[in-house]
Each structure stands twice: as C-alpha cells, then as structure tokens.
Design an enzyme around this catalytic site. Structure first.
Site, PDB file in Angstrom:
ATOM      1  N   ASN A 215      -1.391   7.513  -3.539  1.00 18.38           N
ATOM      2  CA  ASN A 215      -2.410   6.460  -3.464  1.00 18.38           C
ATOM      3  C   ASN A 215      -3.067   6.496  -2.087  1.00 18.38           C
ATOM      4  O   ASN A 215      -2.708   7.311  -1.234  1.00 18.38           O
ATOM      5  CB  ASN A 215      -1.794   5.092  -3.775  1.00 18.38           C
ATOM      6  CG  ASN A 215      -0.683   4.730  -2.811  1.00 18.38           C
ATOM      7  OD1 ASN A 215      -0.909   4.586  -1.620  1.00 18.38           O
ATOM      8  ND2 ASN A 215       0.536   4.606  -3.332  1.00 18.38           N
ATOM      9  N   ASP A 283       3.990   2.770  -8.958  1.00 15.89           N
ATOM     10  CA  ASP A 283       4.647   2.057 -10.059  1.00 15.89           C
ATOM     11  C   ASP A 283       5.166   3.026 -11.119  1.00 15.89           C
ATOM     12  O   ASP A 283       6.031   2.689 -11.906  1.00 15.89           O
ATOM     13  CB  ASP A 283       3.661   1.086 -10.721  1.00 15.89           C
ATOM     14  CG  ASP A 283       3.406  -0.111  -9.816  1.00 15.89           C
ATOM     15  OD1 ASP A 283       4.305  -0.446  -9.026  1.00 15.89           O
ATOM     16  OD2 ASP A 283       2.312  -0.688  -9.900  1.00 15.89           O
ATOM     17  N   LYS A 293       5.220  25.717 -10.352  1.00 11.57           N
ATOM     18  CA  LYS A 293       3.828  25.268 -10.273  1.00 11.57           C
ATOM     19  C   LYS A 293       3.198  25.317 -11.668  1.00 11.57           C
ATOM     20  O   LYS A 293       3.316  26.333 -12.363  1.00 11.57           O
ATOM     21  CB  LYS A 293       3.058  26.173  -9.312  1.00 11.57           C
ATOM     22  CG  LYS A 293       1.657  25.698  -9.063  1.00 11.57           C
ATOM     23  CD  LYS A 293       0.892  26.638  -8.161  1.00 11.57           C
ATOM     24  CE  LYS A 293      -0.570  26.262  -8.179  1.00 11.57           C
ATOM     25  NZ  LYS A 293      -1.445  27.360  -7.856  1.00 11.57           N
ATOM     26  N   PHE A 328       3.897  -7.617  -0.097  1.00  8.87           N
ATOM     27  CA  PHE A 328       2.443  -7.585  -0.091  1.00  8.87           C
ATOM     28  C   PHE A 328       1.974  -7.564  -1.545  1.00  8.87           C
ATOM     29  O   PHE A 328       2.736  -7.171  -2.436  1.00  8.87           O
ATOM     30  CB  PHE A 328       1.922  -6.332   0.625  1.00  8.87           C
ATOM     31  CG  PHE A 328       1.802  -6.525   2.117  1.00  8.87           C
ATOM     32  CD1 PHE A 328       2.925  -6.701   2.904  1.00  8.87           C
ATOM     33  CD2 PHE A 328       0.552  -6.525   2.723  1.00  8.87           C
ATOM     34  CE1 PHE A 328       2.817  -6.887   4.273  1.00  8.87           C
ATOM     35  CE2 PHE A 328       0.431  -6.709   4.088  1.00  8.87           C
ATOM     36  CZ  PHE A 328       1.559  -6.892   4.867  1.00  8.87           C
ATOM     37  N   LYS A 342       3.625 -12.792  -8.126  1.00  6.01           N
ATOM     38  CA  LYS A 342       4.588 -11.862  -7.514  1.00  6.01           C
ATOM     39  C   LYS A 342       5.602 -12.603  -6.645  1.00  6.01           C
ATOM     40  O   LYS A 342       6.775 -12.244  -6.592  1.00  6.01           O
ATOM     41  CB  LYS A 342       3.843 -10.792  -6.706  1.00  6.01           C
ATOM     42  CG  LYS A 342       3.132  -9.814  -7.627  1.00  6.01           C
ATOM     43  CD  LYS A 342       2.268  -8.804  -6.919  1.00  6.01           C
ATOM     44  CE  LYS A 342       1.425  -8.057  -7.958  1.00  6.01           C
ATOM     45  NZ  LYS A 342       0.468  -7.136  -7.390  1.00  6.01           N
TER      46      LYS A 342
HETATM   47  N1  CTP Z   1       6.738  -2.818  -4.643  1.00  7.33           N
HETATM   48  C1  CTP Z   1       8.013  -2.301  -4.668  1.00  7.33           C
HETATM   49  N2  CTP Z   1       8.365  -1.381  -5.615  1.00  7.33           N
HETATM   50  C2  CTP Z   1       7.478  -0.979  -6.537  1.00  7.33           C
HETATM   51  C3  CTP Z   1       6.165  -1.499  -6.525  1.00  7.33           C
HETATM   52  C4  CTP Z   1       5.822  -2.424  -5.564  1.00  7.33           C
HETATM   53  O1  CTP Z   1       8.820  -2.688  -3.828  1.00  7.33           O
HETATM   54  N3  CTP Z   1       7.845  -0.093  -7.417  1.00  7.33           N
HETATM   55  C5  CTP Z   1       6.398  -3.827  -3.623  1.00  7.33           C
HETATM   56  C6  CTP Z   1       5.250  -3.453  -2.716  1.00  7.33           C
HETATM   57  O2  CTP Z   1       5.719  -2.820  -1.546  1.00  7.33           O
HETATM   58  C7  CTP Z   1       4.634  -4.810  -2.385  1.00  7.33           C
HETATM   59  C8  CTP Z   1       4.919  -5.629  -3.639  1.00  7.33           C
HETATM   60  O3  CTP Z   1       5.985  -4.976  -4.305  1.00  7.33           O
HETATM   61  O4  CTP Z   1       5.271  -5.425  -1.303  1.00  7.33           O
HETATM   62  C9  CTP Z   1       3.750  -5.751  -4.583  1.00  7.33           C
HETATM   63  O5  CTP Z   1       3.223  -4.495  -4.845  1.00  7.33           O
HETATM   64  P1  CTP Z   1       1.939  -4.335  -5.766  1.00  7.33           P
HETATM   65  O6  CTP Z   1       1.647  -2.885  -5.933  1.00  7.33           O
HETATM   66  O7  CTP Z   1       0.832  -5.234  -5.278  1.00  7.33           O
HETATM   67  O8  CTP Z   1       2.416  -4.994  -7.137  1.00  7.33           O
HETATM   68  P2  CTP Z   1       3.285  -4.450  -8.311  1.00  7.33           P
HETATM   69  O9  CTP Z   1       4.697  -4.888  -8.119  1.00  7.33           O
HETATM   70  O10 CTP Z   1       3.064  -3.005  -8.473  1.00  7.33           O
HETATM   71  O11 CTP Z   1       2.698  -5.267  -9.552  1.00  7.33           O
HETATM   72  P3  CTP Z   1       1.331  -5.044 -10.391  1.00  7.33           P
HETATM   73  O12 CTP Z   1       1.433  -3.671 -10.963  1.00  7.33           O
HETATM   74  O13 CTP Z   1       1.387  -6.128 -11.414  1.00  7.33           O
HETATM   75  O14 CTP Z   1       0.187  -5.222  -9.435  1.00  7.33           O
END
Ligand code: CTP
Length: 409
Positions: A215, A283, A293, A328, A342
């Site tokens: 990302n 995620d 590869k 965050f 969250k």
């Molecule tokens: N986070 C985490 N582990 C994951 C995804 C996210 O610990 N697998 C943490 C991020 O570091 C951040 C918080 O969760 O502090 C929220 O991350 P964000 O990407 O905004 O949300 P998601 O949990 O991915 O939820 P959504 O997909 O609904 O936005």
C-alpha cells in the site's frame, strides 16, 4: 524550534551542513555561526544558501556580507546577546578541543564562545578531533567540567580519523547529534517512564519471490511519533517496514508482512506501557504465495487472498492491565463513524481517524489531520505536519495516562 548551530574549524566542518539539513527536516529554524577556523574549511555561502539566513562570523561585525547572503534579511539587531536569547538550543558541531577549553573556562574571545557564555538555552557539543587530543587529560577535564554544568555531550565515534590515526575522535553520526539536540531543546518530558511500541509503514505480502501486494504508506506518521515520543522522554521501540531511520535513537525492528509485524508486536507488547499502531497493515494476503516467479502464461491471473490477523484487536485482547492502545483509522468516507466503530470493535483506548481521500494529507503525504476519538470525547487534530500531529497525539496520550492513574488512586 530555533537552533543556533556553531561550527568550529576542523575537517568535520562540512558535516555541519548535513546536520543543518537534518534539523530543517525536523522542522527547526537554524541560524549558523562560524568561527574563523571554520571559515578555513567551509564557506559561509554554503550555510547561507542552505539556511536562507545570513551566517554570523564575527563579534564585531556579526553578519557576513558576501553577495548571496547580503540579500537576506539581517537576522539580529543587537549582536551576541540578541542571538544568544533567540536560540532554544545552542549546538556546537564540530567542537574543537580549543572550543571545549574555552567553554570550560568561560572565555569569550569570539562570537561563538561569547554566545555560549551569554545564552541561557541548553548547549549541545559534538566534539571531533585527533584521538590523542581527545584522550588528553586537559580535554577530559574540560569535558568533565562541561558535563557537570549540564552541557549535553554527543561523544565522538571511533574509526579512521582525518589525520590517518585510528581511534575515538570522529564526529558522531548526524542522526545522533540531531536527536541529542531535540532532547536538549524539548522541555516537555511528560512521557518519561513510558515504554512505547510504535508500528510504522505499510506491510508487504508476498505474491512470489519478486512481487508483493502493498500500500502507499510511507511510515512518516509512525516515525514522527517515534521522534516526538523520544523527545518527550519515552523509551521507544519502532517496528517498521520502511528501513532503519538513522536519526532515531531507539530500538528498531524491521518487518515486512502483517504476520511478521504481528509476531514482533506480540513479542514486545508485555514490556510496553503503550502501543501505537500507525502502520497500514494489509487486510489480505495471497493464500499460497508462489515459490517460483510467476510467468505471464495466460491472459488473466487470479490470486486467491485470505484475511491477515488483526494485530490491533489481538493486542487489545492480550494486553496486560494498564497498557494503553492507540490505533489509526484511514478512511476515505464516513471518517468519524468508521473511527468510532473501530474504537468499539477493536476495544482500544483511542483511534486517530484520518481522511485519506485527498492528496494533501494522509497516506504517503507530509501533512495529516483528523480526529482523535476516545470513548467519552473527541479531539480535533488540525491539518499540520506529521510531527506536529504526533505532538498532539502524544499530548493526549500523556493526558490519558494521568486520567488513568488518578482513577486508580
Ligand atoms: N490493523 C491491524 N491489523 C490489520 C489491519 C489493521 O492491526 N490486519 C490496525 C491498523 O494498524 C490501524 C487499525 O487497525 O491502527 C485500523 O486499520 P484500518 O486499515 O483503518 O482498518 P481495518 O481494521 O483494516 O478495517 P476496515 O477494513 O473496515 O477499514
């Protein structure tokens, strides 16, 4: 932060230009003062061009008037006293053995040593000299005197010296000097005693040995939090995907994937008093990354993805009593609602919800802003540099810690 950067004559004088850039990167305003010796090694023009301010060189006629810097505004009306009072911190880098001797004995025979005597700001010295001069009893006695008066010393490093000898005497790393300056200049030590675990950067999930899913996170927010937390007196461990940051004087752990970040976070969590998850954790990951590869054999390629562990939720479940957790939420719409969801679902103490739909702020940008959400209140974080935003988040953390302690007592 206003930094007065004094440069003495020595081979390492050119490194002061790098220090100036590093301090500017950290948001400091820098005024340079050169000794006569420094001018033999590096010209005022270099520093004037980098700092955008006239360089000061003499007690009698402080401003240098070369063609480039003559255009720049005269920084001070009255000589050394004004300059000495302007500074939040005076740093002398490199400091020669002679300058250390003058400082130790309160001598004021040039602009820099006079400012050092006149200022009430903290003083940081980063010496650089020949190894024998460094170990000489006179130099060591002067250093002892300076330390006893509260001068911050950034010890020289060991290595090959300009004179050809090997040993102590090389100017310390620029990052180390910059953090010592921040420490000295920052009077807010409200996080002393906190052990803060911070994650930074975007995770990378392997597709095959050469490709990954990633990302746009740059890690800047997490690094700004680490810098600010160190300056406020916290002990920091940074778990990052972005490579080592040489200016940070803290433990740094390099990870790549969400799984590696999870392992590192859970390993360090029991020792931490606070966890701040600023990282952009993927995620989803490729369910079975290819060992070889992947070749472009067909017109379409389908990757099967599976969910990664939610590190923040897991940390919140496993934390020891008293550990504060801040997450965050990077959102492109319904920022506050999503942030509140969250906060609840992940069971954390606060969520910094930021809008990442624009190009000016958020993921990968230099600026950020948003709202810090707590169970019972919320605080607006105006659009600002990530360092400024980090200061606001840490101020809220310090407040939260005091609230919790008061509730217990
Ligand atoms: N986070 C985490 N582990 C994951 C995804 C996210 O610990 N697998 C943490 C991020 O570091 C951040 C918080 O969760 O502090 C929220 O991350 P964000 O990407 O905004 O949300 P998601 O949990 O991915 O939820 P959504 O997909 O609904 O936005």
């Amino acid at each position: 932060m206003k930094v007065l950067l004094g440069v003495c004559g020595g081979i390492a004088a050119y490194k002061a230009a790098e220090l100036l850039r590093e301090l500017q990167r950290q948001g400091a305003e820098v005024q340079v003062v050169l000794t006569q010796g420094a001018e033999k090694f590096i010209t005022p023009l270099t520093f004037a061009a980098l700092s955008g301010r006239q360089v000061l060189t003499s007690l009698w006629n402080p401003a240098v008037s070369d063609s480039a810097s003559a255009e720049m505004p005269q920084p001070f009306g009255i000589e050394h006293i004004d300059i000495a009072q302007w500074a939040d911190v005076l740093v002398i880098a490199p400091a020669t053995a002679h300058m250390l001797a003058k400082l130790a004995h309160g001598m004021a025979d040039d602009l820099l040593s006079t400012i050092a005597l006149a200022t009430t700001a903290p003083i940081v010295v980063a010496p650089a000299m020949n190894v024998n001069m460094w170990h000489n009893a006179a130099t060591q006695a002067n250093l002892k005197t300076l330390r006893s008066r509260g001068v911050h010393l950034v010890e020289p490093a060991s290595g090959e010296l300009a004179c050809g000898m090997v040993g102590e005497g090389r100017l310390a790393e620029i990052g180390e000097i910059a953090s010592a300056i921040l420490h000295a200049a920052n009077p807010i030590r409200d996080l002393a005693g906190e052990r803060i675990l911070i994650t930074a950067g975007g995770t990378r999930e392997a597709v095959d040995p050469v490709r990954y899913l990633g990302n746009r996170s740059s890690g800047k927010m997490g690094i700004a939090l680490a810098e600010a937390a160190l300056a406020r007196g916290a002990e920091v461990t940074l778990i990052t995907t972005t490579g080592r940051v040489s200016s940070l004087r803290c433990k740094q752990i390099q990870v790549e994937s969400a799984e590696q970040m999870r392992t590192a976070v859970l390993h360090h969590l029991p020792q931490a008093t606070t966890l701040i998850m600023a990282a952009a954790v993927a995620d989803y990951r490729v369910a079975t990354p290819s060992e070889q590869k992947i070749k472009k054999s067909s017109e379409h390629l389908t990757l099967e993805l599976e969910r990664t562990p939610d590190i923040l939720s897991e940390a919140a479940r496993l934390r020891l009593p008293g550990t504060l957790i801040i997450g965050f939420a990077a959102e492109t719409r319904h920022v506050s609602e999503e942030g509140r969801r969250k906060l609840r679902e992940k069971d954390v103490d606060a969520i910094v919800a930021n809008d990442v739909s624009g190009t000016e702020s958020g993921i990968g940008a230099d600026l950020n802003g948003g709202t810090m959400l707590f169970a019972d209140r919320e605080v607006t974080l105006p659009l600002s540099t990530k360092r400024k935003m980090a200061e606001s988040i840490l101020h809220e953390l310090a407040t939260l810690r005091v609230d919790r302690l008061q509730r217990i007592s």
